[in-house]
Design an enzyme around this catalytic site. Structure first.
Site, PDB file in Angstrom:
ATOM      1  N   CYS A  93     -17.122 -15.670   4.285  1.00  0.00           N
ATOM      2  CA  CYS A  93     -16.249 -16.828   4.457  1.00  0.00           C
ATOM      3  C   CYS A  93     -16.791 -18.125   3.758  1.00  0.00           C
ATOM      4  O   CYS A  93     -17.909 -18.212   3.961  1.00  0.00           O
ATOM      5  CB  CYS A  93     -16.019 -17.093   5.808  1.00  0.00           C
ATOM      6  SG  CYS A  93     -15.097 -18.410   6.296  1.00  0.00           S
ATOM      7  N   ARG A 123       1.160  -1.793  10.948  1.00  0.00           N
ATOM      8  CA  ARG A 123       1.270  -3.031   9.985  1.00  0.00           C
ATOM      9  C   ARG A 123       2.275  -3.049   9.436  1.00  0.00           C
ATOM     10  O   ARG A 123       2.187  -2.366   8.173  1.00  0.00           O
ATOM     11  CB  ARG A 123      -0.149  -3.249   9.336  1.00  0.00           C
ATOM     12  CG  ARG A 123      -0.364  -4.575   8.717  1.00  0.00           C
ATOM     13  CD  ARG A 123      -1.071  -5.568   9.758  1.00  0.00           C
ATOM     14  NE  ARG A 123      -1.573  -6.687   9.128  1.00  0.00           N
ATOM     15  CZ  ARG A 123      -2.019  -7.799   9.609  1.00  0.00           C
ATOM     16  NH1 ARG A 123      -1.584  -8.073  10.911  1.00  0.00           N
ATOM     17  NH2 ARG A 123      -2.589  -8.492   9.015  1.00  0.00           N
ATOM     18  N   TYR A 156       0.888  -0.965  -0.166  1.00  0.00           N
ATOM     19  CA  TYR A 156      -0.028   0.080  -0.097  1.00  0.00           C
ATOM     20  C   TYR A 156       0.783   1.434   0.002  1.00  0.00           C
ATOM     21  O   TYR A 156       2.057   1.190   0.136  1.00  0.00           O
ATOM     22  CB  TYR A 156      -1.023  -0.185   1.196  1.00  0.00           C
ATOM     23  CG  TYR A 156      -2.039  -0.978   1.022  1.00  0.00           C
ATOM     24  CD1 TYR A 156      -3.180  -0.783   0.126  1.00  0.00           C
ATOM     25  CD2 TYR A 156      -2.047  -2.151   1.807  1.00  0.00           C
ATOM     26  CE1 TYR A 156      -4.001  -1.893  -0.173  1.00  0.00           C
ATOM     27  CE2 TYR A 156      -2.989  -3.024   1.733  1.00  0.00           C
ATOM     28  CZ  TYR A 156      -4.103  -2.803   0.799  1.00  0.00           C
ATOM     29  OH  TYR A 156      -4.972  -3.921   0.477  1.00  0.00           O
ATOM     30  N   CYS A 213     -10.121 -22.319   9.071  1.00  0.00           N
ATOM     31  CA  CYS A 213     -10.141 -21.773   7.606  1.00  0.00           C
ATOM     32  C   CYS A 213      -9.404 -22.644   6.736  1.00  0.00           C
ATOM     33  O   CYS A 213      -8.070 -23.012   7.204  1.00  0.00           O
ATOM     34  CB  CYS A 213      -9.185 -20.446   7.906  1.00  0.00           C
ATOM     35  SG  CYS A 213      -8.573 -19.598   6.465  1.00  0.00           S
ATOM     36  N   CYS A 264     -13.551 -14.592   1.043  1.00  0.00           N
ATOM     37  CA  CYS A 264     -13.043 -13.146   1.789  1.00  0.00           C
ATOM     38  C   CYS A 264     -12.528 -12.521   0.612  1.00  0.00           C
ATOM     39  O   CYS A 264     -13.107 -11.766  -0.216  1.00  0.00           O
ATOM     40  CB  CYS A 264     -12.138 -13.551   2.697  1.00  0.00           C
ATOM     41  SG  CYS A 264     -10.736 -14.893   2.440  1.00  0.00           S
TER      42      CYS A 264
END
Length: 659
Positions: free
Chosen positions: A376, A224, A176, A357, A364
């Site tokens: 999901c 992050r 990003y 998962c 998603c």
């Protein structure tokens, strides 16, 4: 009493904020969590509350993309401020009150923008867009950069006024905009926001300093951060991190040191970016915990907490890493979608009840990129907890489910959980259907976990299971159920070519469930997901494998394969030296070869064995034979329309929730 996962339930200090445990529900972009005004929707309130109730100590909101605050449309990649700030604030107050009841904390993410990750957005320099490398980003001016930073600071101040204890800066990961500023490969500026690492991190520094000045030193600020990018170039991932042109681990660790010095209270670390998306959103082909060695080096370099995400949904792995001081907490994004009560189930010691998962990325990220509702694949309620929960049972019914694959098991589970009396009949000796051959691959063991999870739930709910019971329409009528759910699955398509019934030909389902496939040279017919995974499995065993696909590209038929999974699968096939013959059609099978038709003419390929994976079609339905019987009849899963685990579960849940 000793408990091997006890380290996961120790408190953790993030600056002034105390977390009750080491489980963090990761940030996910789920538009249904916000209403048209930008406030938390009823589904959003219920979604976050479910994860708080399920035991997560820290919950992230996702990067406030939908309608809020800083970003994504040019010239500043800046959307309008909240359409209704008061409405957002009221919803935030209600949400925080709900989270407080469970002792959970929340950090909203605030984004500086997409940059090259979204068409039309500006970058730090003129660099290729990810989705269309032929086009390049306009370059942000110094004044625009500073305006974006001011917007982030103002956003943080607003969120503090709403009651949030801090924010996470989104993000020096996934490529990003803030990540692009930090990468010398993408930042070619010659002013104070480019050049040396200190300048490339200037945005990150000015953001945290500004937020702390505006909100106080006890307002928590997290970052992050991707510790390594795994790219060889634009749109070119590096499978094992070789030939890195982006961020090396050494630079990632140095960035950790500097972010701590700037005033960040903790770092949420992962790896990869859009160009290496299988690291950013690890599919089932990547082993659990690959990030750990990187995170451990970051932890050794700083004194602030390291929260670790990216394939960490293995309690034994996470608990051991925290106990050993390698990391401080785990960030579970997609696993928190699959099972909002993940931490609670670990704490209770019922790990077999965790809905896994499966790393498919279909429900998603894949859905989001296709412009569909994001949720999901294995949890059809995810991000619709308020609007799509099971309906009350007004009249208890005797329900017969025909077929014990994933669709049949989901239909039986949902119907029984609502109070119906359910019998499930399966024609073979085993439940699981297509999960059985798919789970035979060593890289898809998670499908066996899903199969075991379903069978455990059916047992706990008291569903009557009758194996080796293949029903005809007369059998169904004789049982006199109130409702029948047909989940009969699909059958393999067999090309009508000479030699197709030869002893050297085996279908992929039979091959993956035990039928012998002899010989060194194998040809797999079909380049869809099943064919590609079958070819990869045999190639990794040491066989010489050639794939034959009639379409111009692999993975181009059927349900779209999410970018992350396709990207890694193609790189793994290349690494395993699988020969790929696209635009080619099977013409004939011989005892030691196959003949294919290509644009250049016919060609003979040596083949000791031939594996058919040319697609599936629904099995014949019994529904027409039940017409006029007085029984309500529904069809779900591949027996209705061939799809995937996601579509099978979705159709079964939709029918059974309202039965």
């Amino acid at each position: 009493m000793f408990y091997p996962y006890s380290a996961l339930f120790q408190p953790l200090q993030l600056g002034s904020l105390t977390l009750k445990n080491r489980f963090c529900a990761g940030p996910l972009t789920l538009p249904s969590l916000f209403d048209p005004q930008g406030a938390f929707s009823p589904d959003g309130l219920a979604y976050f509350e479910a994860r708080a109730k399920g035991g997560f100590g820290l919950i992230y909101t996702g990067a406030f993309h939908p309608d809020v605050l800083v970003d994504p449309v040019h010239p500043l990649d800046s959307k309008q401020p909240l359409k209704a700030p008061k409405a957002f604030q009221r919803s935030a107050v209600e949400l925080l009150e709900r989270l407080d009841a469970y002792g959970a904390k929340m950090l909203p993410q605030v984004s500086m923008g997409y940059g090259r990750n979204a068409m039309g957005c500006y970058g730090p320099s003129e660099i290729p867009y990810y989705h269309d490398p032929a086009k390049t980003t306009p370059t942000l001016t110094k004044e625009q950069i500073q305006q974006k930073i001011r917007q982030m600071i103002e956003t943080a101040a607003f969120l503090k006024a709403c009651g949030f204890p801090g924010i996470e800066v989104h993000a020096m990961h996934w490529g990003y905009l803030l990540d692009q500023f930090a990468l010398s490969y993408m930042n070619h500026r010659e002013d104070e926001y480019g050049g040396a690492l200190e300048n490339r991190l200037r945005c990150a520094r000015e953001i945290v300093e500004g937020v702390k000045a505006a909100c106080g030193s006890d307002f928590v600020v997290s970052m992050r951060l991707a510790l390594k990018t795994y790219i060889k170039g634009y749109n070119h991932p590096s499978l094992h991190g070789e030939d890195e042109v982006g961020r090396t681990l050494e630079e990632g660790v140095e960035i950790c040191r500097r972010l701590e010095a700037y005033g960040y209270d903790c770092l949420s670390v992962d790896f990869g970016q859009y160009d290496s998306f299988y690291y950013a959103a690890p599919p089932c082909y990547m082993e659990k915990g690959r990030i750990l060695d990187l995170a451990e080096q970051a932890k050794a370099a700083v004194n602030i907490p390291i929260l670790c995400g990216g394939g960490m949904d293995a309690p034994e792995l996470a608990g051991a890493a925290i106990a050993a001081g390698k990391i401080d907490a785990v960030v579970l994004g997609r696993p928190s979608l699959a099972d909002p009560a993940y931490p609670q189930k670990v704490e209770r010691g019922v790990l077999a009840d965790i809905r896994p998962c499966i790393g498919c990325n279909q429900g998603c990220i894949g859905a989001l990129k296709l412009g569909r509702r994001a949720g999901c694949a294995v949890n059809p309620q995810a991000a619709r907890e308020a609007s799509f929960s099971p309906l009350p049972v007004f009249a208890k019914k005797d329900v017969l489910v025909v077929g014990g694959g994933v669709a049949g098991m989901e239909a039986a589970r949902t119907a029984a959980s609502r109070g119906h009396t359910v019998t499930l009949c399966e024609g073979s000796a085993q439940l699981g259907g297509s999960l059985l051959p798919a789970g035979a691959h060593h890289f898809k063991e998670v499908l066996n976990q899903l199969n075991r999870w379903y069978q455990r739930q059916l047992d706990k709910l008291g569903v009557t299971i009758q194996r080796n019971t293949r029903l005809t329409s007369q059998d169904i009528l004789a049982r006199k159920p109130d409702s029948v759910i047909l989940a009969v699955g699909a059958e393999l398509v067999v090309p009508a070519v000479p030699g197709i019934t030869g002893s050297n030909v085996v279908d992929c389902v039979a091959a993956l469930t035990g039928a012998p496939v002899s010989g060194k040279k194998l040809v797999v017919i079909g380049g869809g997901l099943v064919g590609c995974e079958t070819a990869l499995g045999y190639a990794q065993e040491g066989r010489e494998v050639t794939m034959v696909e009639a379409l111009p590209n692999l993975l181009s038929a059927g349900i779209p394969v999410p970018e992350s999974n396709q990207q890694m699968l193609e790189d793994l096939l290349e690494e395993a030296k699988v020969s790929i013959r696209t635009g080619s059609r099977l013409v004939q099978v011989n005892p030691d070869s196959v003949v294919i038709a290509t644009a250049q003419g016919q060609e003979t390929l040596p083949a000791d064995g031939v594996i058919l994976a040319a697609g599936f079609r629904p099995r014949p339905s019994l529904s027409a034979e039940l017409t006029g019987s007085g029984i309500e009849v529904y069809q779900v899963g591949d027996g209705c329309k061939v799809g995937s685990v996601m579509t099978a579960i979705a159709t079964a849940y939709t029918v059974a929730r309202a039965l």
